[in-house]
Design an enzyme around this catalytic site. Structure first.
Site, PDB file in Angstrom:
ATOM      1  N   HIS A 154       0.843  -1.192   0.000  1.00  0.00           N
ATOM      2  CA  HIS A 154       0.000   0.000   0.000  1.00  0.00           C
ATOM      3  C   HIS A 154       0.876   1.239   0.000  1.00  0.00           C
ATOM      4  O   HIS A 154       1.910   1.289   0.673  1.00  0.00           O
ATOM      5  CB  HIS A 154      -0.920   0.007   1.220  1.00  0.00           C
ATOM      6  CG  HIS A 154      -2.063  -0.937   1.080  1.00  0.00           C
ATOM      7  ND1 HIS A 154      -2.873  -0.947  -0.022  1.00  0.00           N
ATOM      8  CD2 HIS A 154      -2.524  -1.924   1.887  1.00  0.00           C
ATOM      9  CE1 HIS A 154      -3.798  -1.882   0.126  1.00  0.00           C
ATOM     10  NE2 HIS A 154      -3.595  -2.493   1.273  1.00  0.00           N
ATOM     11  N   LYS A 601     -13.566   4.021   7.437  1.00  0.00           N
ATOM     12  CA  LYS A 601     -13.899   5.138   6.549  1.00  0.00           C
ATOM     13  C   LYS A 601     -15.407   5.210   6.316  1.00  0.00           C
ATOM     14  O   LYS A 601     -15.997   6.285   6.226  1.00  0.00           O
ATOM     15  CB  LYS A 601     -13.175   4.968   5.212  1.00  0.00           C
ATOM     16  CG  LYS A 601     -13.303   6.185   4.282  1.00  0.00           C
ATOM     17  CD  LYS A 601     -12.789   5.895   2.896  1.00  0.00           C
ATOM     18  CE  LYS A 601     -13.774   5.036   2.132  1.00  0.00           C
ATOM     19  NZ  LYS A 601     -13.470   4.964   0.691  1.00  0.00           N
TER      20      LYS A 601
END
EC number: 4.1.1.31
Length: 944
Positions: A154, A601
């Site tokens: 990532h 999120k």
């Protein structure tokens, strides 16, 4: 994980003074280098800013603040760049100094022979023994243990590999300074060498010039194995063995046997994760596996060569076992080509002669790999290569058995045992490469394949029940029709990857691939779709030995809604006899991945952590009901907003009885360099994780102790209240998304050359669903909001207490007695300590519409203050992080140096965005701005 420090570590004032002197020493060297390389004016600017912001941290002074802001505004672009680089390098040196300092303190504890740090093997085994766990029971736990970090690429690691290599040398030199035998001359020499390394750092660009390719990312991942893990893994095994002999000395002396199994395994997504990354193809996946194999074979070749210089026993001065003698004679017949130039080489040194042939065979394994890396060279194999890791391991064990049988037990227990443990851990594949793809890709592929073969013209029109029936029948068919005609590139790629997996299982190792992860799993049919595609690709089927299943499928539940649906989806899957049969063929263990990032999120931190907790409990219940072993795969990021926090505490915070000896979790971004950049720290981190896994797995031999049901009722209400508050801000507050995109450097983060994957799922889509969770957290951290890690907690606690005015003691008791809630509050404090609403306001002023932006900031600030007050009330403290003084001091040490960087970044963001509008030259501005992102990441030890 945001910090390598567990809550159990402490730091007294004398030790902190020693560490501060150490940091100041490195800072002074850096100052000398800045003067020599960039001039006195740059050094004086850095010092004025440093000292000025330190004064502001101690006491606000509007006049001084205005002077500093004016000074920043007057700096020319070159000086700004040099100032940023100075602070960035300072943070790198501080990080390294702290790491070396804490390692040194641990070694002092070890040498002094007293109680070791909380979470050490010795501390953990002492606790287990005191609770009545016998050595036999401990062995039963060890035999089921699997500890598997999974490295991912990532885009959150802003530090270049070249820089990490220099910092490794700084760490080693820094460690030498702590030697009690250090002479004045030695100290001067080390100081000179340290300065040379700092000069190298100053002359080495910390920002990548070009975006890394997937191949670069694979090599970045391999770096940690070469630089630390190949040594840290056997060291961790030795540490556990020594701790067992010490703590369980009475049972060992009484003859109770024990052995150390290979419980440490590694996984990776680098080169296998194609979800949203168009650059990961079947070809790149094959490249990743071959690079992995080459890396581990080279290590084995080095270690076997070293053994040749240590196992020098000569006949007739030594004896060997009959089995070894027979094998040596057989090897000379089969692999005698190793001695073509000298048939008598090591003729009286049996172990060296055997090792020389083993070395010869490994060289042939590497020669075979040249067909992949250098096909034009047409290198031919000698036909002596090891066919697999089992054959190599058998040779090593034969050596060990012969040594032990002839009185060389101590010699066998050192480097040879380490190599055996490396081979058991890494095989010929290094780590298990997971493959990941998004569920809709499989649905579309199945629809096209079925239409192409005439089996179903409109698969996507079927209901879930109809899909399950059709998929089950096709998977169970004795033979499937051939796929004729051209497929769409996306479908062809899905099948190509699976065919590659089938081939490399044979060519490399049947352990080369881990699990096939399905992101955005919404239904049981999503798993059966992958199983059917694997059937077409030859990973599932029937041969002369019977049915086989060579694919391990892991559904990934990411959003709050998906986590809530985990029970019906997995129940439908476990009740499907076709799937159950294939699962049984592949070991009867179901892996289920939980997504921390997207759930946070999506619904906020409280809803995320509680739904994740409940999901694990539901999976545990299903596991017992259907007699299926389950392993949870935790998709954790570096920050609290993405599931981060100290590994030891995170494992202990899992629901009681659900860990069952095995845990798998992602390691990514800055976490990799912080935890695995040095052998010493890597061994410590592995030990902390494994010791927590042992504690969390006591239910394997004793009854698991569950928390009171009333705690669950409280948490359920808190999660609901927190989610309401979070969604009200992120989905219902006017101007909020504009605020995020304008007050945070999310767009600019996308320009950094720190990862091959795009920062958004859909280019140009400014929505919460489009931005990746990594970028979401990264951007809020840069602007010092750190919002994803704490928002909604204060309101949730406040509203719950209003409804239950007499129950504050219940929450306080939960914070003391419930590891899950305790870890949540600890991580929340860490994130609140990294936030700064005064600096966040400077970023808010970047918004095009100042009034609505200030309204959004006011909402965030109120929640921030309320969260601090409520959390401190529950943990009964007067300031944040009282229970973790090590990290608190570390953060306080950094804050005055972060402040000028944030102000510089705000200034550059304003200039950059205006320049973009006005069409001015962007190159210099962009370069300087990206450097601030890297520097702030280093200072916060926190990117995504």
């Amino acid at each position: 994980m945001e910090s390598q420090f567990s809550r159990g570590e402490s730091l007294n004032l004398l030790e902190d003074a020693d560490l501060r002197r150490h940091v100041r020493f490195l800072g002074d060297l850096l100052g000398e280098v800045i003067v020599e390389r960039s001039g006195q004016a740059v050094f004086e600017t850095v010092e004025q800013l440093r000292k000025g912001f330190i004064r502001l941290r101690k006491q606000d002074d509007p006049l001084l603040r205005n002077q500093l802001m004016a000074q920043l505004g007057e700096l020319d672009p070159l000086t700004v760049r040099e100032v940023i680089r100075a602070f960035n390098l300072y943070f790198s040196l501080v990080n390294t100094a702290e790491e070396a300092f804490h390692h040194h303190n641990r070694m002092l504890q070890l040498r002094n022979g007293g109680n070791l740090w909380h979470g050490s093997y010795h501390d953990t085994l002492t606790q287990l023994k005191a609770e009545g766990v016998t050595l036999t029971q401990l062995q039963a736990m060890l035999d089921q243990l699997v500890y598997m970090p999974v490295f991912t690429a990532h885009p959150t690691e802003s530090k270049r590999r070249t820089v990490m290599e220099i910092l490794r040398r700084v760490f080693l030199l820094d460690e030498q300074l702590t030697s009690p035998d250090l002479t004045s001359y030695d100290e001067q020499q080390i100081r000179r060498q340290l300065k040379q390394q700092i000069q190298l750092l100053w002359a080495t660009d910390e920002v990548r010039a070009v975006k890394p390719t997937v191949r670069d990312e694979v090599k970045n991942g391999l770096y940690y194995f070469n630089v630390s893990l190949f040594d840290a893994v056997p060291r961790s095994y030795r540490n556990l063995e020594n701790a067992i002999r010490r703590v369980y000395a009475d049972e060992v002396d009484a003859g109770t046997p024990f052995h150390i199994p290979h419980y440490i395994q590694f996984g990776s997504w680098i080169g296998g994760d194609r979800d949203g990354n168009p650059y990961v193809t079947a070809q790149t996946t094959e490249m990743a596996v071959m690079l992995q194999k080459r890396a581990i074979l080279r290590r084995y070749l080095d270690d076997v060569t070293k053994l040749m210089f240590s196992l020098t026993q000569s006949q007739p001065l030594c004896a060997v076992s009959n089995e070894f003698a027979a094998d040596l004679a057989d090897s000379e017949q089969r692999f005698g080509s190793a001695f073509n130039t000298n048939a008598q080489r090591f003729i009286n040194e049996p172990y060296r002669r055997k090792l020389y042939m083993m070395r010869h065979r490994l060289e042939d394994n590497l020669r075979l790999l040249q067909h992949y890396f250098r096909p034009e060279q047409q290198v031919s194999s000698l036909g002596t290569a090891y066919e697999n890791e089992q054959a190599f391991l058998a040779d090593l064990k034969l050596l060990k058995q012969s040594l032990q049988a002839n009185g060389d037990t101590m010699i066998a227990a050192t480097d040879l045992t380490d190599l055996i443990r490396l081979t058991e851990t890494f095989g010929f594949y290094l780590y298990h490469l997971d493959v990941r793809q998004e569920s809709t890709r499989h649905t579309q592929a199945v629809a096209e394949v079925l239409a192409n073969t005439g089996l179903c013209r409109d698969y996507e029109a079927l209901s879930e029940a109809q899909r399950m029936t059709m998929l089950s029948e096709l998977i169970d068919q004795q033979q499937l029709p051939e796929i004729y005609g051209d497929l769409q590139p996306e479908t062809d790629e899905v099948l190509a990857v699976m065919r590659l997996m089938a081939r490399l299982r044979h060519d490399v190792s049947d352990k080369a691939f881990g699990h096939y992860v399905i992101s955005m799993t919404h239904a049981a049919s999503h798993i059966l779709e992958v199983m059917l595609l694997a059937r077409f690709a030859g990973l599932v089927g029937e041969n002369e030995q019977g049915q086989y299943c060579h694919i391990y499928i892991a559904p990934l539940f990411e959003t709050v809604v998906d986590l809530a649906h985990i029970e019906p989806v997995m129940t439908a899957l476990f009740e499907n006899p076709v799937y159950r049969n294939r699962l049984m063929l592949s070991g009867n263990r179901q892996e289920i991945m939980l997504g921390y990032s997207d759930s946070c999120k999506d619904g906020g931190i409280l809803a995320s952590v509680w739904h994740l907790y409940q999901a694990q409990q539901k999976v545990g219940e299903l596991s017992k009901k259907y007699g299926i072993a389950c392993r949870m795969f935790h998709g954790r990021g570096g920050t609290v907003g993405r599931g981060g926090g100290p590994t030891h505490d995170a494992i202990l915070a899992q629901p009681p009885g659900t860990v069952q000896g095995q845990i798998k979790f992602t390691e990514q971004g800055e976490v990799l360099s912080f935890k695995y950049g040095n052998t010493e720290t890597a061994a410590y981190e592995l030990g902390m994780g494994v010791s927590a896994l042992l504690k969390a797995s006591r239910s394997l031999v004793t009854q698991a102790k569950s928390e009171p049901a009333a705690y669950h009722d409280v948490m359920r209400e808190l999660a609901s209240l927190g989610e309401q508050q979070y969604r009200q801000l992120t989905e219902q507050t006017p101007y909020f998304l504009d605020y995020f995109y304008e007050a945070c450097p999310i767009t600019e983060i996308g320009l950094m050359n720190i990862g091959s994957r795009p920062s958004h799922r859909k280019a140009g889509d400014r929505s919460k669903s489009s931005v990746r969770a990594i970028g979401w957290v990264f951007a809020w951290a840069q602007s010092r909001h750190t919002l994803p890690a704490w928002y909604g907690i204060g309101t949730a606690i406040s509203q719950w207490l209003q409804a239950h005015p007499e129950a504050q003691q219940t929450l306080q008791q939960m914070s003391r007695d419930w590891p899950f809630f305790k870890a949540l509050l600890s991580n929340t404090q860490m994130s609140l300590a990294k936030a700064d609403m005064g600096i966040a306001q400077q970023y808010a002023m970047l918004c095009e519409q100042s009034l609505p932006a200030l309204d959004v900031l006011s909402i965030i600030r109120n929640e921030y203050e309320q969260t601090i007050n409520q959390v401190l009330s529950l943990v009964e403290a007067d300031k944040l992080m009282v229970e973790n003084p090590v990290l608190a001091l570390s953060l306080r040490r950094r804050s005055p140096y972060l402040d000028p960087l944030n102000h510089i970044q705000v200034m550059l963001l304003r200039r950059y965005r205006l320049a973009e509008t006005d069409g001015q030259d962007m190159a210099v501005l962009r370069d300087t701005l990206l450097r601030t992102i890297s520097a702030i990441s280093q200072g916060m030890r926190n990117t995504g």
